[in-house]
Design an enzyme around this catalytic site. Structure first.
Site, PDB file in Angstrom:
ATOM      1  N   HIS A  48       0.524  11.082   2.108  1.00 36.19           N
ATOM      2  CA  HIS A  48       0.001  10.250   3.199  1.00 36.19           C
ATOM      3  C   HIS A  48      -0.180  11.041   4.490  1.00 36.19           C
ATOM      4  CE1 HIS A  48       0.630   5.981   1.427  1.00 36.19           C
ATOM      5  NE2 HIS A  48       0.386   6.858   0.474  1.00 36.19           N
ATOM      6  N   ASN A 100       0.613   2.168   4.647  1.00 38.85           N
ATOM      7  CA  ASN A 100       1.844   2.952   4.693  1.00 38.85           C
ATOM      8  C   ASN A 100       3.097   2.114   4.477  1.00 38.85           C
ATOM      9  OD1 ASN A 100       0.887   5.565   4.869  1.00 38.85           O
ATOM     10  ND2 ASN A 100       0.544   5.428   7.077  1.00 38.85           N
ATOM     11  N   ARG A 122       5.473  11.039  -1.588  1.00 43.67           N
ATOM     12  CA  ARG A 122       4.433  10.143  -1.062  1.00 43.67           C
ATOM     13  C   ARG A 122       4.149  10.435   0.409  1.00 43.67           C
ATOM     14  NH1 ARG A 122       4.859   4.025   0.438  1.00 43.67           N
ATOM     15  NH2 ARG A 122       2.695   3.331   0.436  1.00 43.67           N
ATOM     16  N   HIS A 168       3.259   8.880  -9.779  1.00 43.95           N
ATOM     17  CA  HIS A 168       3.656   7.484 -10.026  1.00 43.95           C
ATOM     18  C   HIS A 168       4.580   7.380 -11.237  1.00 43.95           C
ATOM     19  CE1 HIS A 168       0.018   5.784  -7.594  1.00 43.95           C
ATOM     20  NE2 HIS A 168       0.963   6.305  -6.826  1.00 43.95           N
TER      21      HIS A 168
HETATM   22  C1  HEM Z   1      -4.711   8.029  -6.718  1.00 46.67           C
HETATM   23  C2  HEM Z   1      -4.633   7.113  -5.775  1.00 46.67           C
HETATM   24  C3  HEM Z   1      -3.336   6.482  -5.355  1.00 46.67           C
HETATM   25  C4  HEM Z   1      -3.163   5.168  -5.093  1.00 46.67           C
HETATM   26  C5  HEM Z   1      -4.221   4.074  -5.176  1.00 46.67           C
HETATM   27  C6  HEM Z   1      -1.770   4.993  -4.748  1.00 46.67           C
HETATM   28  C7  HEM Z   1      -1.194   3.786  -4.396  1.00 46.67           C
HETATM   29  C8  HEM Z   1       0.156   3.569  -4.242  1.00 46.67           C
HETATM   30  C9  HEM Z   1       0.757   2.305  -3.933  1.00 46.67           C
HETATM   31  C10 HEM Z   1       0.001   1.007  -3.676  1.00 46.67           C
HETATM   32  C11 HEM Z   1       2.097   2.484  -3.910  1.00 46.67           C
HETATM   33  C12 HEM Z   1       3.164   1.414  -3.659  1.00 46.67           C
HETATM   34  C13 HEM Z   1       3.420   1.210  -2.165  1.00 46.67           C
HETATM   35  C14 HEM Z   1       4.350   0.027  -1.964  1.00 46.67           C
HETATM   36  O1  HEM Z   1       3.922  -1.094  -2.239  1.00 46.67           O
HETATM   37  O2  HEM Z   1       5.505   0.215  -1.540  1.00 46.67           O
HETATM   38  C15 HEM Z   1       2.356   3.870  -4.230  1.00 46.67           C
HETATM   39  C16 HEM Z   1       3.601   4.437  -4.349  1.00 46.67           C
HETATM   40  C17 HEM Z   1       3.812   5.781  -4.540  1.00 46.67           C
HETATM   41  N1  HEM Z   1       2.851   6.765  -4.576  1.00 46.67           N
HETATM   42 FE1  HEM Z   1       0.860   6.479  -4.744  1.00 46.67          FE
HETATM   43  N2  HEM Z   1      -1.137   6.202  -4.809  1.00 46.67           N
HETATM   44  C18 HEM Z   1      -2.058   7.150  -5.167  1.00 46.67           C
HETATM   45  C19 HEM Z   1      -1.836   8.507  -5.286  1.00 46.67           C
HETATM   46  C20 HEM Z   1      -0.630   9.109  -5.064  1.00 46.67           C
HETATM   47  C21 HEM Z   1      -0.426  10.527  -4.933  1.00 46.67           C
HETATM   48  C22 HEM Z   1      -1.530  11.561  -4.972  1.00 46.67           C
HETATM   49  C23 HEM Z   1       0.896  10.720  -4.747  1.00 46.67           C
HETATM   50  C24 HEM Z   1       1.651  11.998  -4.525  1.00 46.67           C
HETATM   51  C25 HEM Z   1       1.296  13.158  -4.995  1.00 46.67           C
HETATM   52  C26 HEM Z   1       1.528   9.418  -4.792  1.00 46.67           C
HETATM   53  C27 HEM Z   1       2.885   9.199  -4.732  1.00 46.67           C
HETATM   54  C28 HEM Z   1       3.470   7.957  -4.727  1.00 46.67           C
HETATM   55  C29 HEM Z   1       4.902   7.753  -4.847  1.00 46.67           C
HETATM   56  C30 HEM Z   1       5.942   8.833  -5.090  1.00 46.67           C
HETATM   57  C31 HEM Z   1       5.126   6.379  -4.712  1.00 46.67           C
HETATM   58  C32 HEM Z   1       6.486   5.676  -4.707  1.00 46.67           C
HETATM   59  C33 HEM Z   1       7.022   5.722  -3.278  1.00 46.67           C
HETATM   60  C34 HEM Z   1       8.427   5.213  -3.095  1.00 46.67           C
HETATM   61  O3  HEM Z   1       9.118   4.852  -4.041  1.00 46.67           O
HETATM   62  O4  HEM Z   1       8.855   5.212  -1.933  1.00 46.67           O
HETATM   63  N3  HEM Z   1       0.569   8.468  -4.947  1.00 46.67           N
HETATM   64  N4  HEM Z   1       1.145   4.514  -4.401  1.00 46.67           N
END
Ligand code: HEM
Ligand SMILES: *[C@@H]1O[C@H](CO)[C@@H](O)[C@H](O)[C@H]1NC(C)=O
Ligand SMILES: *[C@@H]1O[C@H](CO)[C@@H](O)[C@H](O)[C@H]1NC(C)=O
Ligand SMILES: *[C@@H]1O[C@H](CO)[C@@H](O)[C@H](O)[C@H]1NC(C)=O
Ligand SMILES: *[C@@H]1O[C@H](CO)[C@@H](O)[C@H](O)[C@H]1NC(C)=O
Ligand SMILES: *[C@@H]1O[C@H](CO)[C@@H](O)[C@H](O)[C@H]1NC(C)=O
Length: 345
Positions: A73, A102, A69, A209
């Site tokens: 970002h 973030n 992530r 995800h």
């Molecule tokens: C397509 C649009 C995307 C949206 C709307 C989105 C949104 C989010 C949101 C809201 C969270 C949770 C944050 C929290 O509340 O702690 C999240 C977590 C995460 N996202 Fe996305 N994301 C997107 C695309 C991506 C992409 C492209 C990647 C990486 C290639 C990614 C990797 C992750 C990962 C690995 C987590 C978990 C992070 C953790 O456990 O620390 N996301 N995302």
């Protein structure tokens, strides 16, 4: 005729010699051939061995999702320039870390540790932007190899410089909110990548995800609005977890993948099909024939998602980078601070 040939040869040489760019193995030419190996060792040490025993992980499950992530970002805000790693913006102002999009960003200590070791080995040579790319690659590769038995090759190019500022004001418009629909997602991916990331990359990268967590605040709107694209039983379970905190100030976390929460596999796409993916943005991948077909393909028991994920991660890691000829960039000594004192240190 002869002159023409010689002249074009001259042009070719002139053009290639000023050509700046990324390349695989860049640090071998910079007298730091150990760069990638050192990052790999740090990630391996922090992550541990990715074994899940009877549902219990025996490793640090935050490392993979955190680093993947973090790369997303970093690269979507300005470009893959390490700007997400800075603690402060210019004149001690807020940095990207302070932006609400973030929330929960993690993995900074791993980058710090790798940087510290690299400064001991080859001082002033390896950029923080490249360290983040290497670390996200390593975490991805280690997690994929635990699931897919064949070794998946994942070379990334390097040669990025670090930014001298962090762009707090740009985070809000550069990163997608979980409420985005398919059109908003495809438009943003295209815009942020100068049309380099297409709908395939969107579907493939959303597969990230498949591990990690979300804070309840990120799904509040979806739960409160009784979103019909979310499975109702699953919604009830999520409401329970999100309410279960006794203290009103706490913001509990839920797993992104209800099936295999700690694994980098393609079961995310089954969640999307069933309405049990966490965000509206995940479900909206079904709202278009091209993206829906891809979801259905990656939801098959045997599919090409892992190889495609590696390809899309490479594309992501090359967005809007600063090459080593760019005066706007530098190689930071500490990934959290710019080298010169303008930002308050
Ligand atoms: C397509 C649009 C995307 C949206 C709307 C989105 C949104 C989010 C949101 C809201 C969270 C949770 C944050 C929290 O509340 O702690 C999240 C977590 C995460 N996202 Fe996305 N994301 C997107 C695309 C991506 C992409 C492209 C990647 C990486 C290639 C990614 C990797 C992750 C990962 C690995 C987590 C978990 C992070 C953790 O456990 O620390 N996301 N995302
Ligand atoms: C290359 O790095 C080694 C230490 O890793 C150092 O001893 C040597 O002087 C360096 N050479 C150049 C040309 O910078
Ligand atoms: C930072 O502060 C200096 C001195 O107070 C000022 O001249 C400069 O314009 C400020 N830069 C920004 C980007 O705010
Ligand atoms: C990937 O890197 C390794 C080690 O540097 C090299 O042996 C291999 O040929 C590279 N593969 C590709 C496709 O560039
Ligand atoms: C997206 O780009 C990749 C190359 O990076 C290509 O293989 C794929 O077919 C493209 N997908 C679409 C839908 O254009
Ligand atoms: C699907 O997309 C259309 C526009 O393309 C939009 O009007 C509709 O609300 C979307 N439906 C869902 C469930 O996202």
């Amino acid at each position: 005729m002869k002159f023409k040939v010689i002249f074009s040869l001259f042009l070719l040489v002139a053009v290639t010699s000023v050509h700046a760019g990324l390349e695989v193995g860049y640090y071998e030419k910079k007298n730091c051939s150990q760069a990638e190996k050192i990052v790999r060792e740090v990630v391996e040490k922090e992550l541990g061995i990715p074994i899940v025993l009877f549902g219990y992980p025996l490793f640090d499950v935050s490392v993979g999702p955190g680093l993947v992530r973090l790369l997303f970002h970093d690269c979507f805000v300005r470009g893959c320039d390490g700007s997400v790693l800075l603690d402060k913006g210019l004149n001690n102002s807020r940095s990207e870390k302070d932006a609400s999009k973030n929330l929960g960003l993690r993995g900074f200590e791993i980058i710090d540790e790798a940087k510290k070791r690299l400064e001991e080995t080859c001082p002033g040579v390896v950029s923080c932007a490249d360290i983040l790319v290497f670390a996200a690659r390593d975490a991805t590769q280690i997690m994929l190899n635990a699931i897919y038995h064949e070794y998946i090759e994942f070379n990334v190019s390097s040669g990025r410089l670090d930014s001298k500022n962090s762009f707090y004001d740009q985070v809000e418009t550069s990163l997608p909110p979980p409420e985005f629909n398919l059109k908003e997602l495809t438009d943003l991916f295209s815009l942020r990548s100068n049309e380099n990331l297409n709908v395939t990359d969107l579907v493939v990268l959303s597969g990230a995800h498949t591990f990690g967590v979300s804070h309840c605040s990120s799904i509040k709107n979806r739960l409160d609005s009784n979103d019909p694209t979310l499975d109702q039983n699953y919604a009830a379970q999520l409401r329970e977890i999100c309410r279960s905190s006794t203290h009103p100030d706490t913001n509990p976390v839920v797993n992104l993948d209800k099936q295999t929460p700690y694994e980098l596999d393609s079961l995310y796409y089954q969640n999307v099909q069933r309405g049990t993916a966490l965000f509206y943005s995940d479900s909206s991948l079904l709202n278009g024939t091209e993206t829906k077909d891809l979801v259905n393909e990656y939801a098959q028991p045997v599919n090409d998602w892992a190889e495609d994920f590696v390809k899309s991660m490479k594309k992501l890691s090359e967005l809007n980078v600063m090459f080593d000829t760019d005066p706007e960039g530098e190689i930071r000594k500490i990934c959290r601070k710019v080298n010169n004192k303008v930002n308050g240190y």
